[in-house]
Write a protein that holds these residues in place. Structure first.
Motif, mmCIF file in Angstrom:
data_model
loop_
_atom_site.group_PDB
_atom_site.id
_atom_site.type_symbol
_atom_site.label_atom_id
_atom_site.label_comp_id
_atom_site.label_asym_id
_atom_site.label_seq_id
_atom_site.Cartn_x
_atom_site.Cartn_y
_atom_site.Cartn_z
ATOM 1 N N SER A 1 39.887 36.625 38.983
ATOM 2 C CA SER A 1 41.154 36.475 38.253
ATOM 3 C C SER A 1 42.116 37.607 38.579
ATOM 4 N N GLU B 1 44.584 37.093 34.737
ATOM 5 C CA GLU B 1 45.455 36.830 35.881
ATOM 6 C C GLU B 1 46.878 37.279 35.585
ATOM 7 N N ALA C 1 34.355 29.041 41.046
ATOM 8 C CA ALA C 1 34.313 28.579 39.655
ATOM 9 C C ALA C 1 33.354 27.420 39.439
ATOM 10 N N PRO D 1 41.657 29.195 36.732
ATOM 11 C CA PRO D 1 41.201 28.748 35.409
ATOM 12 C C PRO D 1 41.029 27.235 35.323
ATOM 13 N N ASN E 1 33.969 36.325 37.837
ATOM 14 C CA ASN E 1 35.178 35.543 37.576
ATOM 15 C C ASN E 1 36.356 36.404 37.134
ATOM 16 N N ILE E 2 36.113 37.493 36.440
ATOM 17 C CA ILE E 2 37.225 38.378 36.077
ATOM 18 C C ILE E 2 37.762 39.091 37.311
ATOM 19 N N TYR F 1 40.528 34.127 31.492
ATOM 20 C CA TYR F 1 40.889 34.192 32.910
ATOM 21 C C TYR F 1 42.392 34.070 33.107
ATOM 22 N N PHE G 1 36.468 31.541 27.813
ATOM 23 C CA PHE G 1 36.602 32.193 29.113
ATOM 24 C C PHE G 1 37.796 31.640 29.887
#
Length: 113
Positions: free
Chosen positions: A54, A103, A24, A75, A50-51, A99, A95
């Motif tokens: 997550s 999650e 991150a 996050p 990042n997804i 996230y 975002f």
């Protein structure tokens, strides 16, 4: 105090916190040092990578029966980056919520074993 630090260092949380900080915080900074355009940074790092992280975090929380506060690790690391580097970008704050939702959705959809 030293015992608590060593205990945390050898726990699973330490690995997750370090991984979250690595992905991150450092990944967007590295991407900006390669002079990638804003749309590439947003598309490649903020959306795709990042997804995926997550989703992995949500599944890890469910499978390893972690406490609910662990939803905030990744996050939170991303929000830390946003507060330092992207303070004027409203999409970066959105975002953060995305996230958390991804999650939690991955947490809900993962089957218990």
């Amino acid at each position: 105090m030293k015992i608590k630090i060593l205990k945390f260092w050898h726990s699973a949380y330490c690995k997750i916190v370090l991984l979250a900080l690595l992905i991150a915080v450092t990944l967007p900074l590295i991407a900006s040092s390669f002079h990638l355009g804003k749309s590439w940074r947003i598309g490649l790092i903020f959306i795709i990578i990042n997804i995926i992280v997550s989703i992995v975090m949500g599944r890890w929380i469910k499978k390893s029966h972690q406490p609910k506060w662990t939803f905030g690790i990744f996050p939170g690391a991303f929000l830390f980056l946003v507060l330092i580097h992207y303070t004027l970008s409203i999409y970066a704050y959105l975002f953060f919520f995305l996230y958390i939702l991804v999650e939690y959705l991955a947490f809900l959809l993962t089957k218990k074993y």
